[in-house]
Design an enzyme around this catalytic site. Sequence first.
Site, short mmCIF file in Angstrom:
data_model
loop_
_atom_site.label_atom_id
_atom_site.label_comp_id
_atom_site.label_asym_id
_atom_site.label_seq_id
_atom_site.Cartn_x
_atom_site.Cartn_y
_atom_site.Cartn_z
N THR A 71 0.79 -1.11 0.02
CA THR A 71 -0.03 0.02 0.03
C THR A 71 0.93 1.04 0.13
OG1 THR A 71 -1.84 -1.10 1.06
CG2 THR A 71 -1.90 1.17 1.17
N ASN A 151 -6.43 -9.97 -7.51
CA ASN A 151 -6.41 -10.65 -5.97
C ASN A 151 -7.68 -11.51 -5.78
OD1 ASN A 151 -6.69 -7.80 -6.20
ND2 ASN A 151 -7.65 -7.99 -4.25
N GLN A 179 0.15 -10.07 -6.16
CA GLN A 179 -0.31 -11.45 -6.27
C GLN A 179 0.03 -12.33 -6.99
OE1 GLN A 179 -2.32 -12.82 -4.14
NE2 GLN A 179 -3.18 -11.10 -3.00
N GLY A 200 5.80 -8.34 1.71
CA GLY A 200 6.33 -9.57 1.92
C GLY A 200 5.47 -10.67 2.51
N HIS A 201 4.61 -10.02 3.29
CA HIS A 201 3.64 -11.17 4.03
C HIS A 201 2.71 -11.84 2.94
CE1 HIS A 201 -0.64 -8.97 3.89
NE2 HIS A 201 0.25 -8.09 3.38
N THR A 238 14.23 4.87 9.56
CA THR A 238 15.25 3.58 9.72
C THR A 238 14.66 2.50 9.46
OG1 THR A 238 16.12 4.79 11.74
CG2 THR A 238 16.47 2.35 11.53
N CYS A 325 -19.15 -5.14 3.65
CA CYS A 325 -20.08 -4.77 4.37
C CYS A 325 -19.90 -3.42 4.69
CB CYS A 325 -20.37 -5.73 5.45
SG CYS A 325 -21.98 -5.28 6.38
#
Length: 381
Positions: A71, A151, A179, A200-201, A238, A325
């Site tokens: 993002t 996605n 993706q 990364g996740h 950092t 929703c």
Amino acid sequence: MEIYLDNAATTKPFREVTDAMQPYIGDEYGNPSTIYAIGRRARKALDDARDKVADILGVKSMEVIFCSGATESICTSLIGVALETVDDRKRFVTTTIEHHAVLETAHWLEKYLGWDVTLISPKPGGHVDANEFIDACTDRCGLASLQWVNNEIGTIQPVEEIASKLADTPTVFHTDIVQGIGKMRIDIDGSGIDMASASGHKFYGPKGVGITYIREGSVKLCPLIVGGGQELERRAGTENVTGCVGLAKALNILASGRDSLSERLKELMSRFIQVLDRAGVEYEINGTGPKVHGIVNFFFPGIESESMLLHADRAGVFISAGSACSSGTTQPSYVIAAMGHNKMRGLCSVRISLGWHNTVEEVEEGAKRISEIAIKLRGST
Ligand code: PLP
């Protein structure tokens, strides 16, 4: 047994990833901008991580900027370029099926910088037509963005074709590879891609770390986060050394294991579908044509996704839906709507996304529980 079938939302980090990160959470806590030994070791870990990522993407190390995730990377890329774009090129071309990070940035460009935004819709199968996209970029277009893989439905978009055709034009071309990375080979070298964003996740690395690729020489970018001059003055602050080490480790594991993973996901998904078929569940698959293995979006007629998700959660199966929703009413998936389907289909579709850690046993058991729920809910409509 809890069964996680939502790997497009996030993935469980590889054990090797958490092991590689361990020293940098603890004893190796140095700041990579300091010049004494512990800082130099942190700098070396960061440089090694950057080199690894660059090598796998086929780019130069100095073209890889670490940040907090996709993002941030998308906002920085699109707004950063927009702020440097001359007045007669203030047009942004993207698609109606991008992730919200891109779509909301498009709104932002309209609202705060007065840009024109052109949104291209996909064909019914869920793919954007490359020529339509390129044609839209011919008129005063300073910036364009297209996702590598959708996605929600897993369709592979014609990024490489578009990038190569836009390569010699004034349009800066950004791609959201969130993706696609780890699931397919993404070789940026010589592709014509100017910028790319990833988290990364989404590929078995940690959360809170991502990458921005910025092609040397071709992109003028105004940094959005300024301060200490880190990351070649493109993203101050950092660096998250621990996260960068983990991200690079995950990418490295996938660089050699990606093809076998893809085959395994194909096999696992076909087992999932076989269980639904054997149980006689009524469904259709959203999206046709080139798709990544492991992401399938199912339309279950007459079963609202909200209800399916709730029952699945109670049964210990974690899946998701594109419908959202807000203020008490469920909105259908905007991706499925953009493909030309009716509201009902957008409300009654759920995404199953498999990953590295899923076993045959889990996938079949998950499919069995989903089948039971689908049959029960269908019976009550
Ligand atoms: N782009 C795509 C295609 C995604 O699937 C996601 C997350 O779901 C993002 C961007 C944003 O990623 P993050 O939430 O890690 O910043």
